[in-house]
Design a protein around this motif. Structure first.
Motif, PDB file in Angstrom:
ATOM      1  N   GLU A 148     -21.463 -53.618 -16.436  1.00  0.00           N
ATOM      2  CA  GLU A 148     -22.406 -54.712 -16.190  1.00  0.00           C
ATOM      3  C   GLU A 148     -23.240 -55.075 -17.424  1.00  0.00           C
ATOM      4  O   GLU A 148     -24.478 -55.052 -17.387  1.00  0.00           O
ATOM      5  CB  GLU A 148     -23.308 -54.375 -15.006  1.00  0.00           C
ATOM      6  CG  GLU A 148     -22.458 -54.055 -13.777  1.00  0.00           C
ATOM      7  CD  GLU A 148     -23.221 -54.028 -12.468  1.00  0.00           C
ATOM      8  OE1 GLU A 148     -24.401 -54.395 -12.451  1.00  0.00           O
ATOM      9  OE2 GLU A 148     -22.611 -53.644 -11.468  1.00  0.00           O
ATOM     10  N   GLN A 206     -35.668 -65.372   0.096  1.00  0.00           N
ATOM     11  CA  GLN A 206     -35.755 -64.211  -0.808  1.00  0.00           C
ATOM     12  C   GLN A 206     -37.202 -63.819  -1.101  1.00  0.00           C
ATOM     13  O   GLN A 206     -38.048 -64.678  -1.315  1.00  0.00           O
ATOM     14  CB  GLN A 206     -35.034 -64.527  -2.124  1.00  0.00           C
ATOM     15  CG  GLN A 206     -34.812 -63.297  -2.990  1.00  0.00           C
ATOM     16  CD  GLN A 206     -34.132 -63.622  -4.312  1.00  0.00           C
ATOM     17  OE1 GLN A 206     -34.518 -64.558  -4.992  1.00  0.00           O
ATOM     18  NE2 GLN A 206     -33.119 -62.851  -4.663  1.00  0.00           N
ATOM     19  N   SER A 207     -37.444 -62.525  -1.080  1.00  0.00           N
ATOM     20  CA  SER A 207     -38.744 -61.905  -1.409  1.00  0.00           C
ATOM     21  C   SER A 207     -39.764 -61.955  -0.271  1.00  0.00           C
ATOM     22  O   SER A 207     -40.866 -61.405  -0.419  1.00  0.00           O
ATOM     23  CB  SER A 207     -39.384 -62.500  -2.670  1.00  0.00           C
ATOM     24  OG  SER A 207     -38.476 -62.537  -3.741  1.00  0.00           O
ATOM     25  N   ARG A 226     -37.680 -57.597 -12.893  1.00  0.00           N
ATOM     26  CA  ARG A 226     -36.563 -57.252 -12.023  1.00  0.00           C
ATOM     27  C   ARG A 226     -35.268 -57.532 -12.775  1.00  0.00           C
ATOM     28  O   ARG A 226     -35.275 -58.223 -13.796  1.00  0.00           O
ATOM     29  CB  ARG A 226     -36.602 -58.015 -10.686  1.00  0.00           C
ATOM     30  CG  ARG A 226     -36.189 -59.434 -10.716  1.00  0.00           C
ATOM     31  CD  ARG A 226     -37.125 -60.327 -11.464  1.00  0.00           C
ATOM     32  NE  ARG A 226     -38.366 -60.639 -10.735  1.00  0.00           N
ATOM     33  CZ  ARG A 226     -39.471 -61.018 -11.306  1.00  0.00           C
ATOM     34  NH1 ARG A 226     -39.525 -61.171 -12.645  1.00  0.00           N
ATOM     35  NH2 ARG A 226     -40.555 -61.294 -10.623  1.00  0.00           N
ATOM     36  N   VAL A 227     -34.165 -56.972 -12.228  1.00  0.00           N
ATOM     37  CA  VAL A 227     -32.871 -57.111 -12.899  1.00  0.00           C
ATOM     38  C   VAL A 227     -32.126 -58.316 -12.341  1.00  0.00           C
ATOM     39  O   VAL A 227     -32.130 -58.546 -11.130  1.00  0.00           O
ATOM     40  CB  VAL A 227     -32.034 -55.825 -12.694  1.00  0.00           C
ATOM     41  CG1 VAL A 227     -30.647 -55.983 -13.316  1.00  0.00           C
ATOM     42  CG2 VAL A 227     -32.749 -54.627 -13.288  1.00  0.00           C
ATOM     43  N   LEU A 228     -31.513 -59.087 -13.231  1.00  0.00           N
ATOM     44  CA  LEU A 228     -30.722 -60.259 -12.834  1.00  0.00           C
ATOM     45  C   LEU A 228     -29.419 -60.289 -13.616  1.00  0.00           C
ATOM     46  O   LEU A 228     -29.263 -59.554 -14.583  1.00  0.00           O
ATOM     47  CB  LEU A 228     -31.486 -61.553 -13.144  1.00  0.00           C
ATOM     48  CG  LEU A 228     -32.255 -62.162 -11.975  1.00  0.00           C
ATOM     49  CD1 LEU A 228     -33.520 -61.396 -11.756  1.00  0.00           C
ATOM     50  CD2 LEU A 228     -32.575 -63.601 -12.229  1.00  0.00           C
ATOM     51  N   ILE A 229     -28.558 -61.185 -13.202  1.00  0.00           N
ATOM     52  CA  ILE A 229     -27.289 -61.366 -13.905  1.00  0.00           C
ATOM     53  C   ILE A 229     -27.379 -62.604 -14.818  1.00  0.00           C
ATOM     54  O   ILE A 229     -27.850 -63.657 -14.390  1.00  0.00           O
ATOM     55  CB  ILE A 229     -26.141 -61.549 -12.878  1.00  0.00           C
ATOM     56  CG1 ILE A 229     -25.884 -60.237 -12.133  1.00  0.00           C
ATOM     57  CG2 ILE A 229     -24.864 -62.049 -13.546  1.00  0.00           C
ATOM     58  CD1 ILE A 229     -25.340 -59.109 -12.988  1.00  0.00           C
ATOM     59  N   SER A 256     -38.539 -67.548  -4.384  1.00  0.00           N
ATOM     60  CA  SER A 256     -38.717 -66.092  -4.541  1.00  0.00           C
ATOM     61  C   SER A 256     -39.984 -65.827  -5.351  1.00  0.00           C
ATOM     62  O   SER A 256     -40.575 -66.758  -5.919  1.00  0.00           O
ATOM     63  CB  SER A 256     -37.504 -65.502  -5.271  1.00  0.00           C
ATOM     64  OG  SER A 256     -37.467 -65.984  -6.607  1.00  0.00           O
ATOM     65  N   VAL A 257     -40.362 -64.560  -5.434  1.00  0.00           N
ATOM     66  CA  VAL A 257     -41.553 -64.225  -6.226  1.00  0.00           C
ATOM     67  C   VAL A 257     -41.386 -64.715  -7.664  1.00  0.00           C
ATOM     68  O   VAL A 257     -42.266 -65.371  -8.232  1.00  0.00           O
ATOM     69  CB  VAL A 257     -41.823 -62.696  -6.185  1.00  0.00           C
ATOM     70  CG1 VAL A 257     -42.829 -62.301  -7.251  1.00  0.00           C
ATOM     71  CG2 VAL A 257     -42.310 -62.293  -4.803  1.00  0.00           C
ATOM     72  N   LYS A 258     -40.210 -64.422  -8.257  1.00  0.00           N
ATOM     73  CA  LYS A 258     -39.996 -64.848  -9.653  1.00  0.00           C
ATOM     74  C   LYS A 258     -40.015 -66.368  -9.777  1.00  0.00           C
ATOM     75  O   LYS A 258     -40.508 -66.913 -10.747  1.00  0.00           O
ATOM     76  CB  LYS A 258     -38.690 -64.253 -10.206  1.00  0.00           C
ATOM     77  CG  LYS A 258     -37.441 -64.960  -9.725  1.00  0.00           C
ATOM     78  CD  LYS A 258     -36.189 -64.303 -10.195  1.00  0.00           C
ATOM     79  CE  LYS A 258     -35.708 -63.241  -9.225  1.00  0.00           C
ATOM     80  NZ  LYS A 258     -35.627 -63.618  -7.794  1.00  0.00           N
ATOM     81  N   ALA A 287     -26.075 -57.615 -17.013  1.00  0.00           N
ATOM     82  CA  ALA A 287     -27.311 -57.348 -16.254  1.00  0.00           C
ATOM     83  C   ALA A 287     -28.478 -57.277 -17.238  1.00  0.00           C
ATOM     84  O   ALA A 287     -28.359 -56.689 -18.313  1.00  0.00           O
ATOM     85  CB  ALA A 287     -27.185 -56.053 -15.479  1.00  0.00           C
ATOM     86  N   ALA A 342     -29.758 -67.500 -12.335  1.00  0.00           N
ATOM     87  CA  ALA A 342     -29.907 -68.299 -11.111  1.00  0.00           C
ATOM     88  C   ALA A 342     -30.638 -67.485 -10.062  1.00  0.00           C
ATOM     89  O   ALA A 342     -30.420 -66.278  -9.922  1.00  0.00           O
ATOM     90  CB  ALA A 342     -28.538 -68.710 -10.579  1.00  0.00           C
ATOM     91  N   SER A 343     -31.506 -68.172  -9.326  1.00  0.00           N
ATOM     92  CA  SER A 343     -32.229 -67.504  -8.246  1.00  0.00           C
ATOM     93  C   SER A 343     -32.933 -68.551  -7.397  1.00  0.00           C
ATOM     94  O   SER A 343     -32.868 -69.742  -7.694  1.00  0.00           O
ATOM     95  CB  SER A 343     -33.247 -66.513  -8.821  1.00  0.00           C
ATOM     96  OG  SER A 343     -33.733 -65.693  -7.790  1.00  0.00           O
TER      97      SER A 343
END
Ligand SMILES: Cc1cc2nc3c(=O)[nH]c(=O)nc-3n(C[C@H](O)[C@H](O)[C@H](O)COP(=O)(O)O)c2cc1C
Length: 217
Positions: free
Chosen positions: A48, A145-146, A66-69, A86-88, A51, A81-82
């Motif tokens: 990964e 999310q979140s 936090r961890v993302l792709i 969400s919190v972020k 990541a 992408a998210s």
């Protein structure tokens, strides 16, 4: 008492032998060096390698991470992408700046990126959403999310409902699905050394070009 302490001490860190790196002949553009390092991490079998840790700040200036792709790297910067809800997403909307951190232990390397964050256009976001598999689209469409979740049953039911909606209306797009781009103001490359004489090279944006600085480890 710290029950972990005895387990931590014998653990190896920075055990890899990195590929050769000479900062004096590094490319002028950090994106080029990132692509080269990324390729070497993949070649070395790094799991990964896409990541990364995304750090943001909340309305009170308190950091969050936090961890993302990583979804893409273009001349504009690093994309992920998210959900915008969400919190972020909320943090990035209020304070559109971020840091990204990659760590590739198989090559003893880390890259840090800081910069302003912009969003994809509605079209880009919708296109990215549509390219996802049904399962991933159902999760994105059916999950706030979140937000606090009552139980696993609640989330399973919401995701199944979203999957049925997508089955009936494949053109549906989550209104919160968002591509974000970190436009780099600085990019730092860090390479480990067995004797702890690590190397650091920081690129700083000068508009159309980049300046570089070596940093003490
Ligand atoms: C390896 C890995 C990859 C992830 N990729 C993503 C991603 O691409 N997008 C995403 O929204 N969350 C991803 N997550 C989940 C996030 O770490 C995080 O839990 C989620 O986005 C909620 O973060 P927030 O509450 O700070 O907004 C990933 C987690 C891991 C461990």
């Amino acid at each position: 008492m710290h029950p972990l302490r005895d387990s931590l001490r014998p653990l190896a860190s920075l055990a890899a032998t990195p590929p050769p790196f000479d900062p004096t002949v590094a490319p002028e553009n950090p994106l080029e060096l990132f692509v080269a390092w990324f390729g070497q991490a993949v070649e070395a079998g790094q799991l990964e390698p896409h990541a990364m840790t995304l750090s943001t700040v909340d309305a009170d200036g308190v950091p969050d991470a936090r961890v993302l792709i990583l979804k893409d790297l273009t001349d504009d910067g690093w994309w992920f992408a998210s959900s915008s809800a969400s919190v972020k997403g909320v943090e990035l909307t209020a304070n559109p700046v971020a840091a990204l951190t990659f760590y590739w232990p198989t090559v003893g390397r880390s890259v840090r990126i800081r910069g302003a964050v912009t969003r994809g256009s509605d079209d880009e976001n919708a296109r990215d959403f549509s390219r996802r598999g049904l399962g991933a689209r159902a999760v994105a469409l059916g999950s706030p999310q979140s937000k606090p979740l009552g139980s696993r049953d609640e989330s399973e039911a919401a995701i199944e409902k979203a999957a049925r909606e997508l089955d009936a209306h494949p053109e549906l797009v989550s209104p919160t699905w968002t591509l974000w781009c970190v436009r780099p103001s600085t990019v730092e490359f860090w390479q480990s050394d067995a004797e702890r004489r690590h190397q650091r090279l920081r690129y700083s944006s000068q508009g159309q070009s980049w300046s570089t600085t070596l940093l003490w480890p």
